[in-house]
Motif scaffolding. Sequence first.
Motif, PDB file in Angstrom:
ATOM      1  N   ALA A  16       0.917  -1.173  -0.107  1.00  0.00           N
ATOM      2  CA  ALA A  16       0.166   0.076  -0.127  1.00  0.00           C
ATOM      3  C   ALA A  16       0.860   1.258  -0.056  1.00  0.00           C
ATOM      4  O   ALA A  16       0.271   2.136  -0.629  1.00  0.00           O
ATOM      5  CB  ALA A  16      -0.966  -0.047   1.073  1.00  0.00           C
ATOM      6  N   ALA A  17       1.810   1.232   0.598  1.00  0.00           N
ATOM      7  CA  ALA A  17       3.085   2.417   0.787  1.00  0.00           C
ATOM      8  C   ALA A  17       3.945   2.585  -0.429  1.00  0.00           C
ATOM      9  O   ALA A  17       4.469   3.544  -0.614  1.00  0.00           O
ATOM     10  CB  ALA A  17       3.703   2.448   2.061  1.00  0.00           C
ATOM     11  N   ALA A  18       3.923   1.486  -1.368  1.00  0.00           N
ATOM     12  CA  ALA A  18       4.906   1.465  -2.265  1.00  0.00           C
ATOM     13  C   ALA A  18       4.328   2.216  -3.368  1.00  0.00           C
ATOM     14  O   ALA A  18       3.108   2.632  -3.615  1.00  0.00           O
ATOM     15  CB  ALA A  18       5.211  -0.023  -2.731  1.00  0.00           C
ATOM     16  N   PRO A  19       5.431   2.826  -4.345  1.00  0.00           N
ATOM     17  CA  PRO A  19       4.946   3.763  -5.242  1.00  0.00           C
ATOM     18  C   PRO A  19       4.262   2.749  -6.422  1.00  0.00           C
ATOM     19  O   PRO A  19       4.398   1.423  -6.381  1.00  0.00           O
ATOM     20  CB  PRO A  19       6.361   4.164  -6.009  1.00  0.00           C
ATOM     21  CG  PRO A  19       7.247   3.147  -5.568  1.00  0.00           C
ATOM     22  CD  PRO A  19       6.855   2.771  -4.230  1.00  0.00           C
ATOM     23  N   TRP A  20       3.549   3.340  -7.739  1.00  0.00           N
ATOM     24  CA  TRP A  20       2.666   2.469  -8.650  1.00  0.00           C
ATOM     25  C   TRP A  20       3.959   1.938  -9.585  1.00  0.00           C
ATOM     26  O   TRP A  20       4.526   2.808 -10.159  1.00  0.00           O
ATOM     27  CB  TRP A  20       1.764   3.364  -9.126  1.00  0.00           C
ATOM     28  CG  TRP A  20       0.567   3.659  -8.266  1.00  0.00           C
ATOM     29  CD1 TRP A  20       0.309   4.449  -7.547  1.00  0.00           C
ATOM     30  CD2 TRP A  20      -0.539   2.676  -8.074  1.00  0.00           C
ATOM     31  NE1 TRP A  20      -0.863   4.465  -6.670  1.00  0.00           N
ATOM     32  CE2 TRP A  20      -1.434   3.360  -7.271  1.00  0.00           C
ATOM     33  CE3 TRP A  20      -1.013   1.348  -8.634  1.00  0.00           C
ATOM     34  CZ2 TRP A  20      -2.583   2.626  -6.676  1.00  0.00           C
ATOM     35  CZ3 TRP A  20      -1.996   0.726  -8.295  1.00  0.00           C
ATOM     36  CH2 TRP A  20      -2.849   1.484  -7.390  1.00  0.00           C
ATOM     37  N   THR A  21       3.903   0.650  -9.507  1.00  0.00           N
ATOM     38  CA  THR A  21       4.867  -0.021 -10.674  1.00  0.00           C
ATOM     39  C   THR A  21       3.975  -1.122 -11.189  1.00  0.00           C
ATOM     40  O   THR A  21       2.719  -1.199 -10.839  1.00  0.00           O
ATOM     41  CB  THR A  21       5.790  -0.748  -9.649  1.00  0.00           C
ATOM     42  OG1 THR A  21       5.339  -1.872  -8.847  1.00  0.00           O
ATOM     43  CG2 THR A  21       6.899   0.117  -8.762  1.00  0.00           C
ATOM     44  N   GLY A  22       4.634  -1.592 -12.027  1.00  0.00           N
ATOM     45  CA  GLY A  22       3.780  -2.540 -13.016  1.00  0.00           C
ATOM     46  C   GLY A  22       3.344  -3.803 -12.110  1.00  0.00           C
ATOM     47  O   GLY A  22       2.342  -4.010 -12.175  1.00  0.00           O
ATOM     48  N   ALA A  23       4.169  -4.293 -11.152  1.00  0.00           N
ATOM     49  CA  ALA A  23       3.589  -5.313 -10.412  1.00  0.00           C
ATOM     50  C   ALA A  23       2.631  -4.922  -9.454  1.00  0.00           C
ATOM     51  O   ALA A  23       1.794  -5.693  -9.134  1.00  0.00           O
ATOM     52  CB  ALA A  23       4.959  -5.734  -9.409  1.00  0.00           C
ATOM     53  N   LYS A  24       2.485  -3.534  -9.046  1.00  0.00           N
ATOM     54  CA  LYS A  24       1.656  -3.215  -8.118  1.00  0.00           C
ATOM     55  C   LYS A  24       0.308  -3.168  -8.925  1.00  0.00           C
ATOM     56  O   LYS A  24      -0.927  -3.444  -8.393  1.00  0.00           O
ATOM     57  CB  LYS A  24       1.990  -1.939  -7.321  1.00  0.00           C
ATOM     58  CG  LYS A  24       0.981  -1.351  -6.427  1.00  0.00           C
ATOM     59  CD  LYS A  24       1.186   0.127  -5.570  1.00  0.00           C
ATOM     60  CE  LYS A  24       0.233   0.378  -4.717  1.00  0.00           C
ATOM     61  NZ  LYS A  24       0.681   1.341  -3.891  1.00  0.00           N
ATOM     62  N   ILE A  25       0.181  -2.479 -10.012  1.00  0.00           N
ATOM     63  CA  ILE A  25      -0.895  -2.101 -10.910  1.00  0.00           C
ATOM     64  C   ILE A  25      -1.409  -3.628 -11.303  1.00  0.00           C
ATOM     65  O   ILE A  25      -2.545  -3.980 -11.273  1.00  0.00           O
ATOM     66  CB  ILE A  25      -0.419  -1.499 -12.263  1.00  0.00           C
ATOM     67  CG1 ILE A  25      -0.138  -0.077 -11.799  1.00  0.00           C
ATOM     68  CG2 ILE A  25      -1.614  -1.620 -13.343  1.00  0.00           C
ATOM     69  CD1 ILE A  25       0.387   0.885 -13.050  1.00  0.00           C
ATOM     70  N   ALA A  26      -0.460  -4.636 -11.710  1.00  0.00           N
ATOM     71  CA  ALA A  26      -1.110  -6.105 -12.023  1.00  0.00           C
ATOM     72  C   ALA A  26      -1.694  -6.501 -10.727  1.00  0.00           C
ATOM     73  O   ALA A  26      -2.871  -7.281 -10.833  1.00  0.00           O
ATOM     74  CB  ALA A  26       0.089  -6.942 -12.589  1.00  0.00           C
ATOM     75  N   LYS A  27      -1.242  -6.519  -9.556  1.00  0.00           N
ATOM     76  CA  LYS A  27      -1.650  -7.045  -8.348  1.00  0.00           C
ATOM     77  C   LYS A  27      -3.320  -6.461  -8.095  1.00  0.00           C
ATOM     78  O   LYS A  27      -4.268  -7.044  -7.450  1.00  0.00           O
ATOM     79  CB  LYS A  27      -1.030  -7.170  -7.099  1.00  0.00           C
ATOM     80  CG  LYS A  27       0.189  -8.022  -6.987  1.00  0.00           C
ATOM     81  CD  LYS A  27       1.077  -7.840  -5.963  1.00  0.00           C
ATOM     82  CE  LYS A  27       2.152  -8.990  -5.975  1.00  0.00           C
ATOM     83  NZ  LYS A  27       2.705  -8.912  -4.749  1.00  0.00           N
TER      84      LYS A  27
END
Length: 493
Positions: free
Chosen positions: A141-152
């Motif tokens: 939740a605190a991490a920046p928006w990356t490809g992995a976060k967007i996919a999850k």
Amino acid sequence: MLKPVRPTIDSVTTISADGSRPFIYPADVKGRFTTARKLSALALIVFYLSLPWIQVGGFPAVFLDIAARRFHLFGLTFAAQDMWLSFFLITGLGFALFFITALFGRIWCGWACPQTVFLDHVYRRIERWIDGNAVARRKLAAAPWTGAKIAKRTLKHALYLLVSLVITHLFLAYYVSLKSVWEMVSTAPGEHWSAFLFVAVATAILYFNFAWFREQLCIVICPYGRLQSAMIDDHSMVVGYDTRRGEPRGKGAKPGLAKSPNAAAGSVEFVKTGSSSEPEAKRGDCVDCARCVQVCPTGIDIRQGLQLECIGCTACIDACDEVMRRLKRPTGLIRYDSQAALAGARTRWLRPRVYLYSVMLAIGIGVASKAISTVKPANISVTRITGTPYVVTDETIRNQFFVRILNKRAEPTDFIVEVDSPTPLTRSGLDGPLSVPAISEEIRPLVLVVPRSHYTGPFKVSITTRDAQGRFAQTREIEFLGPDPRLLNEEDE
């Protein structure tokens, strides 16, 4: 990484001072209560979602056919005229809830409420499967928006929407049947726009609730948490913290054990230590590990006492028991018990409010059983045709009625209408058996004629309707009306 909010007794943990919403990421927990809740939740989910599939008496076990004004409940069929029975259903559920709450606290909220069942055992399971444990979820939740976060995030919310759609369609089946739902799904939305709109709105509400609103529904909207203070007392069973045994708590453990500084949030690890400078006798069993807070789905600290946000889910019991076992101390520092027992007194199961709720529940069950026993497989009504209440001719006085026969059976039934009158009369209409299709109604006129010479004033007429098989009979009493007999005599003279 986001830090967990430290709960206080003076404010709701999930609402910040500035009105913002800090999300809660409850940690996983194992134990006897958690296992029992999983099994009960599985049974309840199967029960909730299977009722439209189970056929009882030719209809789904629960089929609230609003369009036809027929309500099928486990083999019983009720018409719109039977809706007065819903009073007993609603009040009966209310009395049962009062009785259960007086004895066992908020066991409904933590174990059987659909909000808790679907949130904890469906949606949060999806979240744990995709995002990981509490530490990983907080970090993501605190991490920046990356490809992995967007996919999850995309996968998680797509599954949320899919599950919400499935629940909504099965909920719709309670009102239109599964067959009709399938027909609606198989056709263009415009052909069933009202059902399509319902599914769209209901799915959006479910998605919003379970993806974002979550425990706020229990805290902000549901009134039960606020009402519990009026329904429970010191002898009701609740989830509570044994202050006498746990206090004063300490950051470290008793000599020999201490919490590892390398232990990740959401987990508990202990390492050997030397003797403590604080005498063991002055410290309680609580090591202030905050494990009970980490697993709480509403983010409270149960050690601060019974609170509005506590839904009685027992997660803190399993979490604390796990710590106590590792410390080789007795379990039950947090346990399911009465506040009286936690204070060292004896729990009194039988007390005035329990007696009162028991009597109210018994009366409700008795009256409801009697009322339901009066429900017949058919419903008969006789109404006077609007307009002139009677018609006078040179020879007769005529009254006209509509007889409405509602067949609640799942098969066509023949009905016979009989007329019993203290005054000789003739009838026209409904002379022979009337066939009424299954789950349908028929309305027919019935004309009653009395010779003027026999009319001495208004009198009662009994109209009895029977089925041809002799399994049902219902009598309705009507009044035959006419003019003042003195006026008739004057006209005859």
